[in-house]
Motif scaffolding. Structure first.
Motif, short mmCIF file in Angstrom:
data_model
loop_
_atom_site.label_atom_id
_atom_site.label_comp_id
_atom_site.label_asym_id
_atom_site.label_seq_id
_atom_site.Cartn_x
_atom_site.Cartn_y
_atom_site.Cartn_z
N ILE A 426 46.63 33.00 33.47
CA ILE A 426 46.20 32.21 32.30
C ILE A 426 44.71 31.88 32.40
O ILE A 426 43.95 32.13 31.45
CB ILE A 426 47.03 30.91 32.20
N PHE A 427 44.30 31.31 33.53
CA PHE A 427 42.88 30.97 33.70
C PHE A 427 42.01 32.22 33.74
O PHE A 427 40.84 32.18 33.32
CB PHE A 427 42.68 30.16 34.98
N GLY A 428 42.57 33.33 34.23
CA GLY A 428 41.81 34.58 34.26
C GLY A 428 41.44 35.06 32.87
O GLY A 428 40.32 35.52 32.63
N LYS A 429 42.39 34.94 31.94
CA LYS A 429 42.10 35.35 30.57
C LYS A 429 41.12 34.40 29.89
O LYS A 429 40.27 34.82 29.10
CB LYS A 429 43.41 35.38 29.77
N LEU A 430 41.23 33.11 30.21
CA LEU A 430 40.35 32.13 29.58
C LEU A 430 38.92 32.20 30.12
O LEU A 430 37.96 32.04 29.36
CB LEU A 430 40.91 30.72 29.79
N SER A 431 38.78 32.41 31.44
CA SER A 431 37.45 32.36 32.06
C SER A 431 36.81 33.72 32.28
O SER A 431 35.61 33.81 32.49
CB SER A 431 37.54 31.63 33.40
N GLY A 432 37.63 34.78 32.27
CA GLY A 432 37.09 36.10 32.58
C GLY A 432 36.99 36.36 34.06
O GLY A 432 36.54 37.42 34.49
N ASN A 433 37.41 35.39 34.86
CA ASN A 433 37.39 35.54 36.32
C ASN A 433 38.78 35.97 36.76
O ASN A 433 39.75 35.24 36.56
CB ASN A 433 37.00 34.21 36.97
N PRO A 434 38.94 37.14 37.39
CA PRO A 434 40.27 37.62 37.79
C PRO A 434 40.97 36.70 38.78
O PRO A 434 42.19 36.75 38.93
CB PRO A 434 39.99 38.99 38.42
N LYS A 435 40.22 35.82 39.45
CA LYS A 435 40.82 34.88 40.40
C LYS A 435 41.34 33.62 39.71
O LYS A 435 41.89 32.74 40.36
CB LYS A 435 39.81 34.49 41.47
N GLY A 436 41.13 33.52 38.41
CA GLY A 436 41.52 32.31 37.68
C GLY A 436 40.42 31.28 37.75
O GLY A 436 39.46 31.32 36.97
N LEU A 437 40.52 30.34 38.67
CA LEU A 437 39.47 29.38 38.93
C LEU A 437 38.66 29.85 40.13
O LEU A 437 39.18 30.51 41.02
CB LEU A 437 40.06 27.99 39.24
N THR A 438 37.38 29.53 40.14
CA THR A 438 36.57 29.86 41.32
C THR A 438 37.01 28.98 42.49
O THR A 438 37.67 27.95 42.30
CB THR A 438 35.08 29.63 41.04
N GLU A 439 36.62 29.38 43.68
CA GLU A 439 37.00 28.61 44.86
C GLU A 439 36.46 27.18 44.78
O GLU A 439 37.16 26.21 45.14
CB GLU A 439 36.46 29.28 46.13
N LEU A 440 35.23 27.02 44.30
CA LEU A 440 34.63 25.69 44.20
C LEU A 440 35.36 24.82 43.18
O LEU A 440 35.54 23.62 43.39
CB LEU A 440 33.15 25.81 43.83
N GLN A 441 35.79 25.42 42.09
CA GLN A 441 36.55 24.67 41.09
C GLN A 441 37.90 24.22 41.66
O GLN A 441 38.34 23.10 41.42
CB GLN A 441 36.77 25.53 39.84
N GLY A 605 32.05 28.82 36.74
CA GLY A 605 32.91 29.92 36.33
C GLY A 605 32.16 31.11 35.78
O GLY A 605 32.76 32.09 35.35
N ASP A 606 30.81 31.07 35.76
CA ASP A 606 30.03 32.20 35.29
C ASP A 606 30.23 33.38 36.23
O ASP A 606 30.31 33.22 37.44
CB ASP A 606 28.54 31.86 35.22
N VAL A 607 30.28 34.56 35.66
CA VAL A 607 30.46 35.75 36.48
C VAL A 607 29.26 36.65 36.31
O VAL A 607 28.88 37.01 35.21
CB VAL A 607 31.74 36.52 36.05
#
Length: 612
Positions: A426-441, A605-607
Motif C-alpha cells: 500500500i505504502f509502496g504505491k502511494l510513495s513510489g518506494n518499493p520498501k513502503g516507508l523508508t527506514e528513517l520513517q 520518502g523522495d527517491v
C-alpha cells in the motif's frame, strides 16, 4: 513526471560521475603522474573479500535464522525472568534488582560492539559467530551448575512461596560471572549473525538486494520466535521454582543452534575481514588537522585511487558528499603527497574520508534511538514487577507476570506479517518506494508507538493502585490489563528495530558492516544504562523523609505511573529532535562495480535514482 524526474536525476548524476572521473584522469600533468602511480592507501591486515557466487542464498540464510532463534531462546531463558530470580533467590530489593537487570542487559548489548569490531577487523563474521556462541554455551553450563549447587536451597525455592536460604558469597560471585559470560556470548553473536546472514545475498543483483531487505525482517521474526518459547514454557517452570531445569533447556537450545550453524558451513558465502577501521578513521582526522590552513578549492581535485575498488581493498568507493567539509582537507593533494610511498597519516582517499563522515552522520540518529530503548527495557524490569503486584490468576490458572511478554512477541510476529504483506504494497504505491516507508520513517513511527505504550502503562498503574486492598501486596486488578502496553511495544519494535537493522547495516560502509548492525544493539545497551540512571535519580529525588519514592520495594506505596509518564515526556522531546536530524540526513552513495540503477531514499520518502 516521475519518469522525467528520474531521467533528469540520472543525467545529472552521470555528468557528476564524468566530472569526477575526468578530474582523476585528466588534470594537469603533475597530478596525472601522481594519480597514475598512486598506491592504494590501506591499513595493514586488510584482506579482500572472497565472493563465492554459487554459495549463499536463502538455504544458507534459513540456517542463520534458525541459529538466531535458538540462541535467542537460550538467552531469554536466562534474561526474561532474571529480575524475579534476583528478588526471590538472591533476595534483592525491587529497585536494586531492576537496576541490576538493566545494567546486565545493557552490558549484553554493549558487547555487540566487541563482536562487531573483531568481525570487521580480524576474524570475519563466521569465526566471530562461532567463538561467541561457544562462550554462551560455557556461561549457560556454569549458570546451571551454580544455581543447582549453591543458590537454590532448599530445593524448589524461588517460586514466590518457599523462601530461599541466604546465598554464599562464592555462589553469588560464580553466578554473576556466568550471567556476564552469557551476556558476552549473546551480545557478540547477534549483530555479527545478522550481518553474516545478510552476506548470503549479493547486493549487485537486484533480487539479492530485495532478499537482503526481507532477511532483516525475518531475522527479527526469528528472534521473537525463539523468545516465544522462553516467555511461555520456560517462564512457567522457572516461576514455579524449576530454575535449574530452565537453564539446562537454554543450554540445549544453544547447543543445537551451534550444531546447525556449523553444519551449514559448506554452503555459506564468506566475506573476509577488511582490517581495523579505527586507524583509518583516525588517519582522516589527523590528516585533516595537518592541513587545517589549506582550503578545498574544488572537491573534484581531492585524492582517490583508480579502479573499481577503493584503497580499502574489497570495498566499494563512496562518492564525495558535502557533509563535514573540514574532513575533506585530509584528501587534498600537496607537494609532499606526490612522493612515493604515500603516508596514510598525511593524505587519505575520498572513500576513506567518506567512511569517517558516514560514522559521524549516523551518530545523531543513533543517539535519538536510545530513549526508545529505555521504553523497551521496561518490559524486563518494571513491567514484570508491576504485573507481579497484580492479580495473576485466570480462573484456577496462575499466569506468571514475566509470561505477559508473550503478548509483545505475538504482537511482533503479527505486525511483521501485516507490515510486510499489507502495508508495504500500500505504502509502496502511494510513495513510489518499493520498501513502503523508508527506514528513517519507520524508526520515527516506532518512537511514536513506543510513547503510546508508556501512556498505556501509566494508565494501567493508576487503575492498579485504585484496586489495592489494605495490607495486601497484590492489587485486585487483573494482569491482563497489561496487554495494551505489551502489544504497543511489540508493534513499535517492528518499525524501530527492523528499521534500525536495515538502516545502519545499509548505510555503514563495506569495511564496518558489522559495526552498523551492532549500533542497533548498542542503542539497547545505552537505553538500559539510561533507564538505570533514571531509576536511581528518581529514587534519589522522590525518596526523602517519610516518602518511599516512586519505585519502592512495595509498589503499592509508590507511583510507578509517574515514572512511565516521565519516560513518555522524554520520548516526545526525542521525537522532535529525531525528525530534525532525519530531515538533515542524506544517504551515502556507493559506486558499484556493475552498472545498474541504485535507489536512495530519504526521510521525506523522495527517491533519487543513480546509474553507476
Amino acid at each position: 513526471m516521475a519518469e522525467k524526474r528520474s531521467e533528469d536525476v540520472i543525467q545529472q548524476r552521470e555528468e557528476a560521475d564524468n566530472g569526477f572521473k575526468s578530474c582523476i584522469n585528466n588534470n594537469d600533468d603533475d597530478d596525472n603522474n601522481s594519480r597514475e602511480n598512486a598506491t592504494p592507501i590501506s591499513p595493514p591486515n586488510v584482506v579482500a573479500p572472497s565472493f563465492k557466487k554459487k554459495r549463499g542464498g536463502w538455504k544458507s540464510a534459513i540456517l542463520v535464522l534458525a541459529n538466531q532463534a535458538l540462541a535467542t531462546l537460550a538467552f531469554f531463558g536466562v534474561g526474561v525472568n532474571l529480575v524475579l530470580f534476583l528478588t526471590r533467590v538472591l533476595r534483592q530489593e525491587n529497585a536494586v534488582a531492576a537496576n541490576n537487570v538493566s545494567v546486565w542487559t545493557g552490558t549484553v548489548y554493549l558487547f555487540s560492539l566487541v563482536g562487531a569490531f573483531l568481525s570487521d577487523s580480524y576474524w570475519g563474521r563466521f569465526l566471530t559467530c562461532t567463538v561467541f556462541q561457544l562462550i554462551l554455551l560455557l556461561g549457560l553450563v556454569i549458570l546451571s551448575l551454580t544455581s543447582w549447587l549453591f543458590l537454590l536451597d532448599p530445593k524448589g525455592c524461588g517460586d514466590g512461596k518457599l523462601v530461599c536460604q541466604e546465598t554464599s558469597v562464592i555462589g553469588e560471585i560464580i553466578f554473576y560471572i556466568s550471567i556476564y559470560m552469557v551476556a558476552l556470548g549473546y551480545g557478540g553473536h547477534q549483530p555479527t549473525c545478522a550481518t553474516f546472514g545478510a552476506d548470503q545475498f549479493d547486493d549487485s543483483d537486484p533480487k539479492g538486494e530485495s532478499s537482503k531487505a526481507a532477511f532483516f525482517c525475518y531475522f527479527y521474526f526469528a528472534l521473537n520466535c525463539g523468545s516465544l518459547f522462553s516467555n511461555t514454557v520456560l517462564v512457567y517452570y522457572e516461576d514455579n521454582g524449576y530454575w535449574t531445569l530452565g537453564f539446562w533447556v537454554s543450554f540445549a537450545a544453544a547447543l543445537l543452534g551451534v550444531i546447525l550453524f556449523v553444519v551449514g558451513t559448506p554452503g555459506y558465502r564468506f566475506i573476509k575481514a577488511c582490517g581495523n577501521p579505527l586507524p583509518r578513521v583516525a588517519q582522516v582526522f589527523v590528516a585533516a588537522y595537518r592541513k587545517c590552513n589549506i582550503k578545498v578549492s574544488n572537491p573534484n581535485e581531492l585524492y582517490e585511487v583508480g579502479g573499481s575498488e577503493s584503497a580499502i581493498k574489497g570495498t566499494r568507493k563512496i562518492v564525495h558528499s558535502e557533509y563535514f567539509g573540514f574532513l575533506d582537507k585530509a584528501a587534498i593533494i600537496t607537494r609532499e603527497d606526490t612522493s612515493e610511498p604515500k603516508n596514510a597519516w598525511h593524505i587519505c582517499t575520498v572513500t576513506q574520508v567518506e567512511e569517517a563522515k558516514c560514522v559521524l552522520k549516523l551518530l545523531p540518529l543513533w543517539l535519538c534511538t536510545i530513549i526508545y530503548s529505555v521504553i523497551f527495557t521496561q518490559m524486563a524490569s518494571l513491567f514484570v514487577e508491576q504485573g507481579d503486584a497484580m492479580d495473576t490468576k485466570i480462573g484456577n490458572f496462575h499466569l506468571p507476570a514475566a509470561s505477559m511478554s508473550v503478548f509483545d512477541i505475538c504482537s511482533v510476529l503479527i505486525c511483521t506479517g501485516i507490515y510486510r504483506h499489507i502495508l508495504v504494497p500500500i505504502f509502496g504505491k502511494l510513495s513510489g518506494n518499493p520498501k513502503g516507508l523508508t527506514e528513517l520513517q519507520r524508526m520515527g513511527v516506532g518512537l511514536i508507538i513506543g510513547m503510546l505504550a508508556m501512556v498505556a502503562a501509566g494508565i494501567t498503574e493508576i487503575e492498579r493502585l485504585k484496586r489495592v486492598v489494605n495490607h495486601e501486596e497484590k492489587s485486585t486488578l487483573s494482569v491482563l490489563w497489561q496487554i495494551p502496553q505489551y502489544v504497543l511495544v511489540g508493534a513499535s519494535e517492528v518499525f524501530m528495530y527492523v528499521g534500525q537493522l536495515e538502516f545502519f547495516n545499509g548505510q555503514a560502509p563495506d569495511g564496518i558492516k558489522s559495526f552498523g548492525s551492532s549500533l542497533c544493539m548498542a542503542s539497547m545497551s545505552f537505553g538500559n544504562y539510561v533507564s538505570s540512571l533514571l531509576v536511581h535519580m528518581v529514587m534519589l529525588i522522590t525518596a526523602r523523609g517519610d516518602s518511599p519514592g516512586w519505585i519502592p520495594s512495595n509498589l503499592n506505596h509508590g507511583h510507578v505511573d509517574r515514572f512511565y509518564f516521565l519516560i513518555m515526556t522524554l520520548t516526545a522531546i526525542d521525537v522532535v529532535i529525531y525528525v530534525l536530524f532525519a530531515k538533515w540526513y542524506k544517504p551515502a552513495t556507493f559506486l558499484e562495480a556493475s552498472h545498474r540503477l541504485e535507489r536512495e531514499t530519504t526521510f521525506d520518502g523522495d527517491v533519487s535514482v543513480k546509474r553507476v
